[in-house]
Design a protein around this motif. Structure first.
Motif, mmCIF file in Angstrom:
data_model
loop_
_atom_site.group_PDB
_atom_site.id
_atom_site.type_symbol
_atom_site.label_atom_id
_atom_site.label_comp_id
_atom_site.label_asym_id
_atom_site.label_seq_id
_atom_site.Cartn_x
_atom_site.Cartn_y
_atom_site.Cartn_z
ATOM 1 N N GLN A 260 -6.777 -11.462 -0.175
ATOM 2 C CA GLN A 260 -7.667 -11.523 0.979
ATOM 3 C C GLN A 260 -7.039 -11.024 2.277
ATOM 4 O O GLN A 260 -7.743 -10.590 3.188
ATOM 5 C CB GLN A 260 -8.236 -12.945 1.166
ATOM 6 N N ALA A 261 -5.709 -11.040 2.349
ATOM 7 C CA ALA A 261 -5.051 -10.539 3.562
ATOM 8 C C ALA A 261 -5.343 -9.051 3.757
ATOM 9 O O ALA A 261 -5.518 -8.579 4.889
ATOM 10 C CB ALA A 261 -3.548 -10.784 3.478
ATOM 11 N N HIS A 262 -5.373 -8.322 2.636
ATOM 12 C CA HIS A 262 -5.672 -6.881 2.664
ATOM 13 C C HIS A 262 -6.521 -6.574 1.441
ATOM 14 O O HIS A 262 -5.998 -6.130 0.417
ATOM 15 C CB HIS A 262 -4.387 -6.045 2.593
ATOM 16 N N PRO A 263 -7.828 -6.820 1.532
ATOM 17 C CA PRO A 263 -8.674 -6.657 0.346
ATOM 18 C C PRO A 263 -8.636 -5.219 -0.187
ATOM 19 O O PRO A 263 -8.668 -4.275 0.590
ATOM 20 C CB PRO A 263 -10.076 -6.995 0.859
ATOM 21 N N VAL A 264 -8.532 -5.094 -1.494
ATOM 22 C CA VAL A 264 -8.632 -3.787 -2.142
ATOM 23 C C VAL A 264 -9.607 -3.933 -3.302
ATOM 24 O O VAL A 264 -9.793 -5.024 -3.828
ATOM 25 C CB VAL A 264 -7.263 -3.274 -2.660
ATOM 26 N N SER A 265 -10.251 -2.838 -3.665
ATOM 27 C CA SER A 265 -11.195 -2.859 -4.772
ATOM 28 C C SER A 265 -10.687 -2.001 -5.913
ATOM 29 O O SER A 265 -9.899 -1.084 -5.712
ATOM 30 C CB SER A 265 -12.556 -2.337 -4.314
ATOM 31 N N ALA A 266 -11.190 -2.320 -7.105
ATOM 32 C CA ALA A 266 -10.779 -1.582 -8.301
ATOM 33 C C ALA A 266 -11.198 -0.120 -8.192
ATOM 34 O O ALA A 266 -12.277 0.191 -7.678
ATOM 35 C CB ALA A 266 -11.415 -2.214 -9.536
ATOM 36 N N GLY A 267 -10.323 0.757 -8.676
ATOM 37 C CA GLY A 267 -10.639 2.181 -8.640
ATOM 38 C C GLY A 267 -9.539 2.995 -9.266
ATOM 39 O O GLY A 267 -8.687 2.465 -9.979
ATOM 40 N N ARG A 268 -9.562 4.287 -9.002
ATOM 41 C CA ARG A 268 -8.555 5.191 -9.573
ATOM 42 C C ARG A 268 -8.481 6.453 -8.744
ATOM 43 O O ARG A 268 -9.428 6.793 -8.055
ATOM 44 C CB ARG A 268 -8.891 5.509 -11.025
#
Ligand code: HEM
Ligand code: MG
Length: 337
Positions: A260-268
Protein backbone atom coordinates in the motif's frame (compact mmCIF):
# COMPACT_ATOMS: atom_id res chain seq x y z
CA UNK A 1 2.60 -42.80 -2.36
CA UNK A 2 -0.66 -41.65 -0.81
CA UNK A 3 -0.35 -38.02 0.32
CA UNK A 4 -2.00 -37.15 3.62
CA UNK A 5 -2.66 -33.79 5.24
CA UNK A 6 -0.95 -33.94 8.65
CA UNK A 7 -2.57 -32.49 11.78
CA UNK A 8 -1.50 -28.92 12.60
CA UNK A 9 1.36 -28.54 15.07
CA UNK A 10 0.10 -28.22 18.63
CA UNK A 11 3.16 -26.50 20.12
CA UNK A 12 3.41 -23.00 18.67
CA UNK A 13 5.35 -21.40 21.49
CA UNK A 14 8.58 -19.44 21.35
CA UNK A 15 11.51 -21.84 21.35
CA UNK A 16 15.22 -21.85 20.48
CA UNK A 17 15.93 -22.88 16.88
CA UNK A 18 17.91 -24.86 15.96
CA UNK A 19 17.67 -27.41 18.74
CA UNK A 20 20.54 -29.78 19.50
CA UNK A 21 19.38 -32.26 16.87
CA UNK A 22 19.62 -29.74 14.03
CA UNK A 23 23.11 -28.26 13.74
CA UNK A 24 24.17 -26.45 10.57
CA UNK A 25 25.81 -28.62 7.96
CA UNK A 26 26.88 -26.97 4.71
CA UNK A 27 25.35 -28.40 1.54
CA UNK A 28 27.57 -30.71 -0.49
CA UNK A 29 27.88 -30.66 -4.27
CA UNK A 30 24.94 -33.03 -4.71
CA UNK A 31 22.61 -31.30 -2.27
CA UNK A 32 19.90 -29.24 -3.95
CA UNK A 33 19.38 -25.61 -2.90
CA UNK A 34 17.30 -22.96 -4.60
CA UNK A 35 15.58 -19.58 -4.61
CA UNK A 36 14.03 -19.77 -1.10
CA UNK A 37 16.22 -18.74 1.82
CA UNK A 38 13.72 -20.30 4.24
CA UNK A 39 13.75 -23.77 2.65
CA UNK A 40 17.53 -23.63 2.10
CA UNK A 41 18.09 -22.80 5.76
CA UNK A 42 15.79 -25.60 6.93
CA UNK A 43 17.61 -28.09 4.68
CA UNK A 44 21.02 -26.92 5.91
CA UNK A 45 19.87 -27.73 9.45
CA UNK A 46 18.14 -30.99 8.65
CA UNK A 47 14.64 -29.70 9.40
CA UNK A 48 14.18 -30.71 5.77
CA UNK A 49 16.18 -33.54 4.21
CA UNK A 50 19.73 -32.31 3.70
CA UNK A 51 19.73 -33.37 0.05
CA UNK A 52 16.99 -30.81 -0.68
CA UNK A 53 14.32 -33.29 -1.74
CA UNK A 54 11.21 -33.00 0.41
CA UNK A 55 7.68 -34.33 0.71
CA UNK A 56 4.49 -32.34 1.24
CA UNK A 57 4.31 -33.41 4.89
CA UNK A 58 7.99 -32.63 5.53
CA UNK A 59 7.67 -29.07 4.19
CA UNK A 60 4.64 -28.39 6.37
CA UNK A 61 6.20 -29.85 9.50
CA UNK A 62 9.52 -28.05 9.02
CA UNK A 63 8.00 -24.61 8.31
CA UNK A 64 5.85 -24.82 11.41
CA UNK A 65 8.65 -26.14 13.61
CA UNK A 66 11.48 -23.88 12.50
CA UNK A 67 9.63 -20.61 11.81
CA UNK A 68 6.18 -21.01 13.35
CA UNK A 69 4.64 -20.49 9.93
CA UNK A 70 0.90 -21.11 10.16
CA UNK A 71 -0.39 -24.54 9.20
CA UNK A 72 -2.80 -23.02 6.65
CA UNK A 73 -0.05 -21.06 4.88
CA UNK A 74 2.60 -23.77 5.06
CA UNK A 75 0.26 -26.43 3.70
CA UNK A 76 -0.96 -24.19 0.88
CA UNK A 77 2.61 -23.32 -0.20
CA UNK A 78 3.70 -26.95 0.09
CA UNK A 79 0.74 -28.03 -2.09
CA UNK A 80 1.68 -25.46 -4.73
CA UNK A 81 5.26 -26.70 -4.64
CA UNK A 82 4.38 -30.36 -5.19
CA UNK A 83 1.71 -29.64 -7.80
CA UNK A 84 3.68 -27.06 -9.71
CA UNK A 85 7.26 -28.18 -9.54
CA UNK A 86 7.31 -31.64 -8.01
CA UNK A 87 5.88 -35.07 -8.61
CA UNK A 88 2.49 -35.59 -6.94
CA UNK A 89 2.62 -39.34 -7.57
CA UNK A 90 5.73 -40.00 -5.51
CA UNK A 91 5.17 -36.93 -3.27
CA UNK A 92 8.50 -35.21 -3.77
CA UNK A 93 9.81 -31.83 -4.81
CA UNK A 94 13.32 -30.48 -5.20
CA UNK A 95 13.88 -27.19 -3.38
CA UNK A 96 16.47 -26.46 -6.08
CA UNK A 97 16.87 -27.53 -9.67
CA UNK A 98 16.12 -30.74 -11.56
CA UNK A 99 17.28 -34.06 -10.20
CA UNK A 100 17.11 -37.60 -11.54
CA UNK A 101 15.86 -38.61 -8.08
CA UNK A 102 12.47 -37.13 -9.00
CA UNK A 103 11.16 -38.80 -12.15
CA UNK A 104 8.62 -37.27 -14.50
CA UNK A 105 4.94 -37.87 -13.96
CA UNK A 106 3.49 -40.61 -16.15
CA UNK A 107 2.11 -38.11 -18.68
CA UNK A 108 4.96 -35.62 -18.37
CA UNK A 109 3.17 -32.66 -16.84
CA UNK A 110 6.40 -30.77 -16.48
CA UNK A 111 8.21 -31.93 -19.58
CA UNK A 112 10.74 -34.73 -19.27
CA UNK A 113 11.55 -34.00 -15.61
CA UNK A 114 9.88 -32.38 -12.61
CA UNK A 115 11.55 -29.00 -12.66
CA UNK A 116 12.17 -28.30 -8.99
CA UNK A 117 11.33 -25.01 -7.27
CA UNK A 118 14.19 -23.26 -9.02
CA UNK A 119 12.53 -23.70 -12.39
CA UNK A 120 11.09 -20.42 -13.58
CA UNK A 121 7.33 -19.93 -13.56
CA UNK A 122 4.47 -21.25 -11.41
CA UNK A 123 6.39 -20.47 -8.21
CA UNK A 124 9.79 -18.91 -8.87
CA UNK A 125 9.26 -15.62 -10.64
CA UNK A 126 10.48 -12.15 -11.41
CA UNK A 127 11.30 -9.30 -9.03
CA UNK A 128 12.80 -11.31 -6.21
CA UNK A 129 14.74 -9.49 -3.55
CA UNK A 130 18.08 -11.28 -3.77
CA UNK A 131 17.83 -13.15 -7.06
CA UNK A 132 17.85 -11.70 -10.57
CA UNK A 133 15.04 -12.06 -13.08
CA UNK A 134 15.35 -14.93 -15.51
CA UNK A 135 17.15 -13.76 -18.61
CA UNK A 136 19.02 -11.08 -16.66
CA UNK A 137 21.20 -13.27 -14.51
CA UNK A 138 21.16 -15.97 -11.85
CA UNK A 139 17.56 -16.35 -10.69
CA UNK A 140 18.25 -19.26 -8.34
CA UNK A 141 21.11 -18.37 -6.00
CA UNK A 142 21.81 -15.53 -3.59
CA UNK A 143 23.20 -12.45 -5.36
CA UNK A 144 25.62 -10.08 -3.67
CA UNK A 145 24.81 -7.08 -5.86
CA UNK A 146 21.10 -7.19 -5.03
CA UNK A 147 21.77 -7.84 -1.37
CA UNK A 148 24.09 -4.81 -1.25
CA UNK A 149 21.28 -2.69 -2.64
CA UNK A 150 18.98 -4.14 0.00
CA UNK A 151 21.46 -3.00 2.65
CA UNK A 152 21.53 0.54 1.26
CA UNK A 153 17.75 0.63 1.76
CA UNK A 154 18.20 -0.46 5.36
CA UNK A 155 20.73 2.34 5.75
CA UNK A 156 18.40 4.92 4.25
CA UNK A 157 15.06 3.87 5.73
CA UNK A 158 15.84 1.46 8.56
CA UNK A 159 15.31 2.02 12.24
CA UNK A 160 18.11 2.64 14.69
CA UNK A 161 19.36 -0.49 16.37
CA UNK A 162 19.43 -0.67 20.15
CA UNK A 163 22.45 -2.95 19.74
CA UNK A 164 24.63 -1.14 17.22
CA UNK A 165 23.07 2.33 17.45
CA UNK A 166 23.00 2.78 13.68
CA UNK A 167 20.26 2.27 11.12
CA UNK A 168 20.42 -1.50 10.84
CA UNK A 169 16.84 -2.39 11.71
CA UNK A 170 14.88 -3.91 8.85
CA UNK A 171 11.42 -2.51 9.40
CA UNK A 172 8.20 -2.11 7.41
CA UNK A 173 9.46 1.07 5.78
CA UNK A 174 12.56 -0.70 4.44
CA UNK A 175 10.45 -3.41 2.85
CA UNK A 176 8.04 -0.84 1.39
CA UNK A 177 10.83 1.15 -0.20
CA UNK A 178 13.01 -1.76 -1.30
CA UNK A 179 10.14 -3.65 -2.95
CA UNK A 180 9.13 -0.45 -4.78
CA UNK A 181 12.72 0.09 -5.87
CA UNK A 182 13.01 -3.48 -7.18
CA UNK A 183 9.76 -3.09 -9.10
CA UNK A 184 10.86 0.11 -10.79
CA UNK A 185 14.28 -1.36 -11.47
CA UNK A 186 12.93 -4.43 -13.28
CA UNK A 187 10.28 -2.47 -15.16
CA UNK A 188 13.13 -0.35 -16.49
CA UNK A 189 15.66 -3.10 -17.15
CA UNK A 190 13.95 -6.46 -17.81
CA UNK A 191 12.34 -6.31 -21.21
CA UNK A 192 10.75 -9.73 -20.58
CA UNK A 193 9.43 -8.90 -17.12
CA UNK A 194 6.36 -10.93 -16.13
CA UNK A 195 4.68 -9.83 -12.93
CA UNK A 196 1.36 -11.61 -13.04
CA UNK A 197 -1.07 -11.45 -10.13
CA UNK A 198 0.02 -14.71 -8.51
CA UNK A 199 3.70 -13.77 -8.65
CA UNK A 200 2.96 -10.25 -7.40
CA UNK A 201 1.06 -11.61 -4.45
CA UNK A 202 3.61 -14.30 -3.62
CA UNK A 203 6.48 -11.80 -3.82
CA UNK A 204 4.87 -9.35 -1.38
CA UNK A 205 4.16 -12.24 0.96
CA UNK A 206 7.80 -13.26 0.77
CA UNK A 207 8.74 -9.69 1.63
CA UNK A 208 6.41 -9.98 4.63
CA UNK A 209 8.23 -13.15 5.78
CA UNK A 210 11.36 -11.04 6.18
CA UNK A 211 9.81 -8.85 8.88
CA UNK A 212 7.47 -11.39 10.46
CA UNK A 213 9.24 -14.77 10.50
CA UNK A 214 12.94 -13.91 10.18
CA UNK A 215 13.10 -11.74 13.34
CA UNK A 216 11.86 -14.69 15.35
CA UNK A 217 11.18 -13.83 18.96
CA UNK A 218 13.68 -10.94 18.88
CA UNK A 219 12.31 -7.44 19.25
CA UNK A 220 14.64 -6.29 16.51
CA UNK A 221 14.96 -7.51 12.92
CA UNK A 222 18.44 -6.32 12.02
CA UNK A 223 20.97 -6.75 9.24
CA UNK A 224 22.77 -9.45 11.24
CA UNK A 225 19.68 -11.67 11.09
CA UNK A 226 19.07 -10.67 7.48
CA UNK A 227 22.54 -11.76 6.40
CA UNK A 228 22.35 -14.97 8.38
CA UNK A 229 19.25 -16.14 6.50
CA UNK A 230 19.85 -14.69 3.04
CA UNK A 231 23.60 -15.03 2.67
CA UNK A 232 24.62 -17.83 5.03
CA UNK A 233 21.34 -19.74 5.01
CA UNK A 234 21.66 -20.60 8.65
CA UNK A 235 19.78 -19.59 11.82
CA UNK A 236 21.39 -16.63 13.62
CA UNK A 237 23.14 -17.33 16.94
CA UNK A 238 20.79 -17.51 19.93
CA UNK A 239 17.74 -17.25 17.71
CA UNK A 240 14.25 -18.33 18.75
CA UNK A 241 11.28 -18.74 16.47
CA UNK A 242 8.49 -16.22 16.92
CA UNK A 243 5.62 -17.06 19.26
CA UNK A 244 3.22 -15.31 16.89
CA UNK A 245 1.95 -17.80 14.32
CA UNK A 246 2.49 -16.64 10.76
CA UNK A 247 -0.97 -17.51 9.50
CA UNK A 248 -2.08 -16.86 5.92
CA UNK A 249 -4.14 -13.85 7.03
CA UNK A 250 -1.47 -12.39 9.31
CA UNK A 251 1.18 -12.55 6.57
CA UNK A 252 -1.23 -11.21 3.96
CA UNK A 253 -1.96 -8.26 6.21
CA UNK A 254 1.73 -7.33 6.39
CA UNK A 255 2.13 -7.91 2.64
CA UNK A 256 -0.75 -5.47 2.07
CA UNK A 257 0.96 -2.88 4.23
CA UNK A 258 4.13 -3.25 2.17
CA UNK A 259 2.20 -2.91 -1.07
CA UNK A 260 0.00 0.00 0.00
CA UNK A 261 2.93 2.38 0.45
CA UNK A 262 3.54 2.20 -3.31
CA UNK A 263 0.67 0.33 -4.95
CA UNK A 264 1.55 -1.63 -8.09
CA UNK A 265 -0.68 -3.74 -10.30
CA UNK A 266 -0.05 -7.02 -12.06
CA UNK A 267 1.34 -6.73 -15.56
CA UNK A 268 4.27 -7.38 -17.86
CA UNK A 269 6.69 -5.56 -20.09
CA UNK A 270 5.65 -5.53 -23.72
CA UNK A 271 7.72 -3.58 -26.25
CA UNK A 272 9.41 -1.62 -23.50
CA UNK A 273 6.24 -0.73 -21.65
CA UNK A 274 4.67 -2.11 -18.48
CA UNK A 275 1.20 -3.22 -19.58
CA UNK A 276 -1.37 -4.15 -16.94
CA UNK A 277 -2.95 -7.63 -17.01
CA UNK A 278 -6.72 -7.91 -17.17
CA UNK A 279 -7.96 -8.62 -13.63
CA UNK A 280 -9.66 -12.02 -13.19
CA UNK A 281 -12.61 -10.46 -11.31
CA UNK A 282 -13.66 -13.70 -9.63
CA UNK A 283 -15.30 -11.91 -6.72
CA UNK A 284 -12.53 -11.33 -4.18
CA UNK A 285 -8.89 -10.34 -4.12
CA UNK A 286 -7.79 -13.72 -2.77
CA UNK A 287 -9.86 -15.83 -5.18
CA UNK A 288 -8.38 -13.69 -7.97
CA UNK A 289 -4.87 -14.66 -6.84
CA UNK A 290 -5.91 -18.31 -6.63
CA UNK A 291 -7.39 -18.10 -10.14
CA UNK A 292 -4.09 -16.78 -11.47
CA UNK A 293 -2.15 -19.50 -9.64
CA UNK A 294 -4.41 -22.06 -11.32
CA UNK A 295 -3.73 -20.58 -14.75
CA UNK A 296 -0.07 -21.46 -14.17
CA UNK A 297 -0.62 -25.07 -13.11
CA UNK A 298 -0.93 -27.72 -15.80
CA UNK A 299 -4.49 -28.57 -16.85
CA UNK A 300 -3.25 -32.17 -17.27
CA UNK A 301 -3.30 -32.43 -13.49
CA UNK A 302 -7.08 -32.72 -13.66
CA UNK A 303 -7.72 -33.93 -17.20
CA UNK A 304 -5.09 -36.68 -17.44
CA UNK A 305 -4.94 -38.23 -13.99
CA UNK A 306 -6.47 -41.39 -12.59
CA UNK A 307 -6.17 -43.50 -9.46
CA UNK A 308 -3.72 -42.55 -6.75
CA UNK A 309 -2.24 -39.63 -8.67
CA UNK A 310 -5.71 -38.17 -9.15
CA UNK A 311 -6.48 -38.55 -5.43
CA UNK A 312 -3.23 -36.83 -4.51
CA UNK A 313 -3.86 -34.00 -6.96
CA UNK A 314 -7.35 -33.45 -5.59
CA UNK A 315 -6.12 -33.33 -2.02
CA UNK A 316 -3.36 -30.88 -2.92
CA UNK A 317 -5.69 -28.63 -4.92
CA UNK A 318 -8.06 -28.53 -1.95
CA UNK A 319 -5.32 -27.67 0.53
CA UNK A 320 -3.86 -25.05 -1.78
CA UNK A 321 -7.25 -23.34 -2.24
CA UNK A 322 -8.38 -23.39 1.39
CA UNK A 323 -6.84 -20.18 2.77
CA UNK A 324 -7.74 -18.25 -0.40
CA UNK A 325 -11.40 -19.08 0.20
CA UNK A 326 -11.54 -20.46 -3.35
CA UNK A 327 -13.55 -23.48 -4.53
CA UNK A 328 -11.02 -26.06 -5.75
CA UNK A 329 -13.68 -27.83 -7.81
CA UNK A 330 -14.58 -24.62 -9.67
CA UNK A 331 -11.26 -22.84 -10.13
CA UNK A 332 -9.21 -25.58 -11.80
CA UNK A 333 -5.72 -25.67 -13.28
CA UNK A 334 -5.83 -24.42 -16.86
CA UNK A 335 -2.16 -23.99 -17.77
CA UNK A 336 0.03 -25.74 -20.30
CA UNK A 337 1.95 -28.94 -19.43
C1 HEM B 1 11.20 -17.16 -1.91
C2 HEM B 1 9.15 -21.53 -1.81
C3 HEM B 1 8.69 -21.24 3.01
C4 HEM B 1 11.16 -17.09 2.93
C5 HEM B 1 10.72 -18.40 -2.29
C6 HEM B 1 10.73 -18.89 -3.63
C7 HEM B 1 10.17 -20.12 -3.61
C8 HEM B 1 9.79 -20.39 -2.24
C9 HEM B 1 9.94 -21.05 -4.80
C10 HEM B 1 11.28 -18.16 -4.85
C11 HEM B 1 10.37 -17.11 -5.35
C12 HEM B 1 11.14 -16.03 -6.07
O1 HEM B 1 11.68 -15.17 -5.38
O2 HEM B 1 11.21 -16.05 -7.31
C13 HEM B 1 8.75 -21.77 -0.50
C14 HEM B 1 7.93 -22.90 -0.08
C15 HEM B 1 7.79 -22.82 1.27
C16 HEM B 1 8.53 -21.64 1.69
C17 HEM B 1 7.36 -23.98 -0.98
C18 HEM B 1 7.00 -23.78 2.10
C19 HEM B 1 6.33 -23.50 3.16
C20 HEM B 1 9.40 -20.15 3.42
C21 HEM B 1 9.66 -19.79 4.79
C22 HEM B 1 10.37 -18.62 4.76
C23 HEM B 1 10.54 -18.24 3.37
C24 HEM B 1 9.21 -20.59 6.00
C25 HEM B 1 10.91 -17.77 5.85
C26 HEM B 1 10.72 -17.92 7.08
C27 HEM B 1 11.29 -16.71 1.61
C28 HEM B 1 11.80 -15.42 1.18
C29 HEM B 1 11.80 -15.44 -0.22
C30 HEM B 1 11.30 -16.75 -0.61
C31 HEM B 1 12.24 -14.28 2.06
C32 HEM B 1 12.22 -14.31 -1.15
C33 HEM B 1 13.64 -14.45 -1.60
C34 HEM B 1 14.01 -13.30 -2.49
O3 HEM B 1 13.13 -12.60 -3.00
O4 HEM B 1 15.21 -13.08 -2.70
N1 HEM B 1 10.15 -19.33 -1.46
N2 HEM B 1 9.07 -21.04 0.59
N3 HEM B 1 9.96 -19.20 2.59
N4 HEM B 1 10.98 -17.47 0.51
FE1 HEM B 1 10.15 -19.31 0.55
MG1 MG C 1 12.69 -15.13 -8.53
Amino acid sequence: VKIKLPAPATDTSIKPIPDADHPFKAPGPNDLRGPCPGLNTMANHGYLPHNGIATFEQIIAASQEAFNMGFDLASSLAALAILGRGNAFINKVSIGGVTDKIPPLPFQIDGPVAGGLAKHGRFEGDISETRHDIGEGDFQNFQDDLYDEFLTYVGRFGGDSTVTGDASVVNLKVMQEFRWHRFQQEVASDENLVYNLARLSVSYNEAAFVITLFPGADAEMNTGILGSFFRNQTFPPNWSRTGTIGTFDAILDVAEQILQAHPVSAGRNINGQYVLDAPPNTGSATTDVHFDLMSGLSASLVTNTTGLLQENVQLLLKVLAAPFGADPTKQLPTGSP
